[in-house]
Motif scaffolding. Structure first.
Motif, PDB file in Angstrom:
ATOM      1  N   PHE A 136       8.089 -10.539 -26.901  1.00  0.00           N
ATOM      2  CA  PHE A 136       8.803 -11.186 -25.802  1.00  0.00           C
ATOM      3  C   PHE A 136      10.310 -11.160 -26.044  1.00  0.00           C
ATOM      4  O   PHE A 136      11.091 -10.882 -25.135  1.00  0.00           O
ATOM      5  N   LEU A 137      10.689 -11.418 -27.309  1.00  0.00           N
ATOM      6  CA  LEU A 137      12.109 -11.360 -27.651  1.00  0.00           C
ATOM      7  C   LEU A 137      12.697  -9.997 -27.301  1.00  0.00           C
ATOM      8  O   LEU A 137      13.749  -9.887 -26.688  1.00  0.00           O
ATOM      9  N   TYR A 139      11.749  -7.985 -25.160  1.00  0.00           N
ATOM     10  CA  TYR A 139      11.781  -7.817 -23.712  1.00  0.00           C
ATOM     11  C   TYR A 139      12.953  -8.554 -23.097  1.00  0.00           C
ATOM     12  O   TYR A 139      13.597  -8.058 -22.181  1.00  0.00           O
ATOM     13  N   ALA A 140      13.197  -9.773 -23.595  1.00  0.00           N
ATOM     14  CA  ALA A 140      14.147 -10.657 -22.916  1.00  0.00           C
ATOM     15  C   ALA A 140      15.576 -10.435 -23.377  1.00  0.00           C
ATOM     16  O   ALA A 140      16.510 -10.790 -22.660  1.00  0.00           O
ATOM     17  N   VAL A 141      15.765  -9.868 -24.572  1.00  0.00           N
ATOM     18  CA  VAL A 141      17.137  -9.653 -25.058  1.00  0.00           C
ATOM     19  C   VAL A 141      17.634  -8.311 -24.531  1.00  0.00           C
ATOM     20  O   VAL A 141      17.074  -7.272 -24.868  1.00  0.00           O
ATOM     21  N   PRO A 142      18.670  -8.305 -23.690  1.00  0.00           N
ATOM     22  CA  PRO A 142      19.206  -7.030 -23.206  1.00  0.00           C
ATOM     23  C   PRO A 142      19.710  -6.207 -24.392  1.00  0.00           C
ATOM     24  O   PRO A 142      20.237  -6.771 -25.348  1.00  0.00           O
ATOM     25  N   PHE A 144      22.239  -4.308 -24.872  1.00  0.00           N
ATOM     26  CA  PHE A 144      23.652  -4.349 -25.262  1.00  0.00           C
ATOM     27  C   PHE A 144      23.990  -5.653 -25.969  1.00  0.00           C
ATOM     28  O   PHE A 144      24.848  -5.679 -26.857  1.00  0.00           O
ATOM     29  N   VAL A 145      23.274  -6.733 -25.632  1.00  0.00           N
ATOM     30  CA  VAL A 145      23.499  -7.995 -26.334  1.00  0.00           C
ATOM     31  C   VAL A 145      23.014  -7.878 -27.778  1.00  0.00           C
ATOM     32  O   VAL A 145      23.700  -8.284 -28.723  1.00  0.00           O
ATOM     33  N   VAL A 148      25.551  -5.865 -29.675  1.00  0.00           N
ATOM     34  CA  VAL A 148      26.774  -6.605 -29.965  1.00  0.00           C
ATOM     35  C   VAL A 148      26.548  -7.565 -31.131  1.00  0.00           C
ATOM     36  O   VAL A 148      27.367  -7.658 -32.047  1.00  0.00           O
ATOM     37  N   PHE A 149      25.413  -8.256 -31.129  1.00  0.00           N
ATOM     38  CA  PHE A 149      25.139  -9.183 -32.229  1.00  0.00           C
ATOM     39  C   PHE A 149      24.956  -8.431 -33.545  1.00  0.00           C
ATOM     40  O   PHE A 149      25.422  -8.865 -34.594  1.00  0.00           O
ATOM     41  N   ARG A 189       3.199  -4.594 -25.770  1.00  0.00           N
ATOM     42  CA  ARG A 189       2.486  -5.269 -24.683  1.00  0.00           C
ATOM     43  C   ARG A 189       1.401  -4.381 -24.088  1.00  0.00           C
ATOM     44  O   ARG A 189       0.262  -4.803 -23.893  1.00  0.00           O
ATOM     45  N   ASN A 193      -2.742  -4.881 -24.156  1.00  0.00           N
ATOM     46  CA  ASN A 193      -3.555  -4.976 -22.948  1.00  0.00           C
ATOM     47  C   ASN A 193      -4.619  -3.893 -22.900  1.00  0.00           C
ATOM     48  O   ASN A 193      -5.769  -4.149 -22.537  1.00  0.00           O
ATOM     49  N   GLY A 240      11.327   6.638 -18.884  1.00  0.00           N
ATOM     50  CA  GLY A 240      12.369   6.027 -18.068  1.00  0.00           C
ATOM     51  C   GLY A 240      13.196   5.036 -18.855  1.00  0.00           C
ATOM     52  O   GLY A 240      14.428   5.054 -18.795  1.00  0.00           O
ATOM     53  N   ALA A 244      17.264   5.268 -19.688  1.00  0.00           N
ATOM     54  CA  ALA A 244      18.205   4.207 -19.344  1.00  0.00           C
ATOM     55  C   ALA A 244      18.813   3.604 -20.604  1.00  0.00           C
ATOM     56  O   ALA A 244      20.010   3.323 -20.664  1.00  0.00           O
ATOM     57  N   VAL A 248      23.052   3.179 -22.389  1.00  0.00           N
ATOM     58  CA  VAL A 248      23.709   1.982 -22.909  1.00  0.00           C
ATOM     59  C   VAL A 248      24.026   2.147 -24.401  1.00  0.00           C
ATOM     60  O   VAL A 248      25.162   1.945 -24.848  1.00  0.00           O
TER      61      VAL A 248
ATOM     62  N   PRO B 139      14.941   6.955 -13.515  1.00  0.00           N
ATOM     63  CA  PRO B 139      15.461   5.707 -14.089  1.00  0.00           C
ATOM     64  C   PRO B 139      16.596   5.166 -13.218  1.00  0.00           C
ATOM     65  O   PRO B 139      17.528   5.905 -12.891  1.00  0.00           O
ATOM     66  N   THR B 141      19.027   3.149 -13.676  1.00  0.00           N
ATOM     67  CA  THR B 141      20.379   3.103 -14.226  1.00  0.00           C
ATOM     68  C   THR B 141      21.163   4.351 -13.835  1.00  0.00           C
ATOM     69  O   THR B 141      22.351   4.292 -13.525  1.00  0.00           O
ATOM     70  N   LEU B 226      19.619  -8.107 -15.506  1.00  0.00           N
ATOM     71  CA  LEU B 226      19.801  -7.154 -16.601  1.00  0.00           C
ATOM     72  C   LEU B 226      20.631  -5.957 -16.154  1.00  0.00           C
ATOM     73  O   LEU B 226      21.549  -5.518 -16.855  1.00  0.00           O
ATOM     74  N   LEU B 234      29.194  -1.911 -19.140  1.00  0.00           N
ATOM     75  CA  LEU B 234      29.665  -0.537 -19.290  1.00  0.00           C
ATOM     76  C   LEU B 234      30.984  -0.302 -18.557  1.00  0.00           C
ATOM     77  O   LEU B 234      31.596   0.744 -18.694  1.00  0.00           O
ATOM     78  N   LEU B 271      21.681 -14.425 -22.791  1.00  0.00           N
ATOM     79  CA  LEU B 271      20.386 -14.654 -23.429  1.00  0.00           C
ATOM     80  C   LEU B 271      19.672 -15.837 -22.771  1.00  0.00           C
ATOM     81  O   LEU B 271      18.480 -15.765 -22.460  1.00  0.00           O
ATOM     82  N   GLN B 278      12.701 -14.967 -17.626  1.00  0.00           N
ATOM     83  CA  GLN B 278      11.490 -14.264 -18.082  1.00  0.00           C
ATOM     84  C   GLN B 278      10.331 -15.221 -18.311  1.00  0.00           C
ATOM     85  O   GLN B 278       9.205 -14.958 -17.898  1.00  0.00           O
TER      86      GLN B 278
END
Lengths: 309, 295
Positions: A136-137, A139-142, A144-145, A148-149, A189, A193, A240, A244, A248, B139, B141, B226, B234, B271, B278
């Protein structure tokens, strides 16, 4: 099987034709195509020559044909910035992109398949929920974020890893992880399934009843059957997502691949490069999808035999 | 038939019912989500400074509590001396606003086309589904990059791009549901009673499609957030000096070695937003069980 293959290829060709057509009409709708194709700072004679070369003084239909022919014979245009054919510029960027993509996909498969299987087998225990929380993490963390971290901690605070470029093996660590994180989350995921669907089947009970070891049951009978579903997902979603994600990730880490090229040319309005790059990546994704579709048909004995019978 | 969403049940307050069904994480997400929405709505009143007001004497000041901090700038200032807290609040406002607008546009386009395809069938259906397949194959993007470059990245073009980002999912789901519903006796009865296709679609099908629409709306909302933050990061989305969360991280990353506080506030807010959306989206999906019904 042959009919199916033909169908898949036809569908791919049709989709690509639609995309090329949309790209053509979008450029014509957005204003004077001369400004995009020819660029600024040319004398009026040069303009005339180029207008005639691209058939911009003719009807739309003839322009469209000239556009398609350009795609066929590789004369797709020159970059405004580099004054080189766009096909050469894009070709230079292919290998670095693959250098990043292949390890990322390898890492994804190596991590996500075992995690997905474990999450399905231990779905009621803490192992399953722990794995799904991590997924889940992802999935939810973009991405680029995440990048950066990671840069903040691993590069600037601890000074362990370099940020920009692709010179050494150390340069590969952060981009690969960033690109793989989202893919791992998605594939874990899907694997879980797909395995859950399979685990309740009768043939699993049969396999256990005839005395196979548990790992043989899970891998030999479970994973083998689930792999068909997983394969279709790998093609459709992962291709895909990877395309994408590359845009980034390459842009953040100044990785000299196609994704970085696309963003740079978009920022500089280097329109011919962007157009050709977008079409190349779109074509790559379509080809991967078609290949997976074919592999899927070949791997599923039910589909294979339905044709033979 | 499927269970009704708690919102449909009369009597008790909807929020109490929702709250009682959630686990700790989902409650946290709901609380965080509500706080974020409040912050976004109240940004003009909460922000201590104008988001674009520069103060070149107070550039690169760290958050309160660090050395060299400038009083009043709780989260510090950026490379132009702008207040980061104020920019974060306005950025959150714009990010959520754009995402909401984009998701609504996607909902309108996707549901209309999906409903049309489901009811009309035949060639219309084939054309709509062909468009859906094409959009799924590429895609998004890339599409966004391309469109923003040739049409210029103004705010209105960005809204159109965000609106186009999720329509195919609505169309696919609504079309599938509509095709199922069209064969049901109550639709046949309406048709026998002389209802026009318009009336059937509007009065008989649409009310039955609300639940999948709501579920798809949350998932598309998180995708659009997102996409917008990625594009702005960008440098292709919202243009400076306007603040969105993605743009703040994108511009701030150049100053990370010396002024890491420029990116961290906005990054944490992104975040928080994606987590809340989500988790709530997953909850809603499990609750409405769309996936199981699709199988």
């Amino acid at each position: 099987m042959a009919i199916h293959a033909l169908e898949v290829l036809l569908r791919m060709a049709l989709t690509f034709a639609v995309i090329v057509t949309l790209v053509f009409f979008a450029t014509r709708l957005s204003g004077s195509p001369i400004d995009f194709i020819v660029g600024e700072g040319l004398t009026s004679e040069d303009r005339e020559i180029l207008i005639r070369y691209y058939a911009l003084d003719r009807s739309w239909w003839e322009q469209y044909r000239a556009f398609l022919m350009g795609f066929v014979d590789g004369q797709f245009g020159m970059s405004f910035v580099e004054r080189r054919p766009v096909s050469a510029i894009v070709a230079d960027r292919l290998w670095p992109s693959l250098q990043l993509l292949l390890p990322a996909i390898g890492l994804t498969l190596a991590v996500a398949l075992p995690l997905g299987i474990l999450a399905a087998v231990y779905r009621t225990s803490w192992i399953g929920s722990a794995i799904m929380s991590v997924a889940f993490l992802g999935y939810a963390v973009p991405n680029f974020v995440l990048a950066v971290f990671m840069i903040l901690v691993l590069a600037y605070t601890l000074d362990w890893l370099p940020v920009v470029g692709n010179g050494t093996a150390l340069h590969f660590i952060m981009p690969t992880i960033t690109l793989a994180a989202g893919l791992i989350a998605a594939l874990t995921r899907f694997t879980r399934n797909a395995m859950l669907d399979v685990l309740g089947q009768d043939y699993m009970r049969t396999a256990r009843a005839k005395g196979l070891a548990e790992h043989e049951v899970i891998l030999g009978h479970g994973l083998r059957n689930a792999s068909i579903t997983i394969l279709s997902v790998v093609g459709l979603q992962i291709a895909g997502l990877a395309a994408a994600g590359s845009v980034v990730v390459e842009s953040i880490f100044a990785w000299p691949g196609i994704g970085d090229l696309l963003v740079r040319s978009a920022m500089r309005r280097d329109y011919p490069v962007l157009q050709f790059g977008v079409l190349t990546v779109a074509l790559a994704v379509l080809v991967v999808n078609a290949l997976v579709d074919l592999a899927y048909a070949w791997a599923d004995p039910r589909l294979r035999q339905a044709e033979a019978a | 038939m499927r269970q009704a969403l708690p919102l449909d049940r009369p009597g008790q307050s909807a929020l109490t019912l929702i709250w009682s069904e959630m686990d700790v994480i989902q409650r946290t997400a709901l609380a965080v989500g509500l706080v974020l929405v409040m912050l976004a709505v109240l940004a003009p009143w909460l922000a201590p400074f104008e988001p674009n007001a520069q103060s070149l004497l107070a550039r690169f000041r760290p958050p309160i509590g660090f050395e060299r901090a400038s009083p009043g700038h709780w989260l510090g200032t950026d490379e132009l001396g702008r207040d980061i807290l104020s920019r974060c609040l306005y950025g959150l406002r714009l990010t959520l606003g754009l995402a909401l607008l984009g998701a609504v546009i996607g909902l309108l386009i996707g549901c209309s086309l999906g409903l049309l395809a489901g009811v009309a069938g035949g060639r219309t259906d084939a054309a709509v589904m062909g468009a859906v397949d094409t959009q799924i194959a590429v895609p998004f993007t890339l599409v966004a990059l391309f469109v923003l470059t040739i049409f210029g990245n103004s705010l209105s073009v960005l809204v159109v791009v965000l609106g186009l980002a999720g329509w195919e999912q609505y169309a696919r789901i609504i079309r599938g549901e509509a095709r199922k519903l069209v064969r049901m006796p109550f639709v046949e009865a309406a048709r026998a009673a002389g209802a026009t296709p318009w009336r059937i679609a509007g009065r008989h099908l649409l009310p039955n499609l609300v639940s999948p629409m709501v579920v798809q709306f949350t998932s598309s909302l998180s995708n659009i957030i997102l996409l917008e933050s990625t594009l702005s990061f960008l440098g292709l989305g919202v243009q400076p000096p306007t603040a969105t969360l993605g743009a703040m991280v994108g511009i701030g990353r150049d100053y990370m070695p010396t002024a890491p506080w420029i990116v961290t506030g906005a990054a944490f807010l992104i975040l928080a937003v994606t987590f809340a959306v989500q988790i709530l989206g997953d909850w809603l999906r499990d609750r409405a069980d769309v996936r199981l019904r699709q199988r």
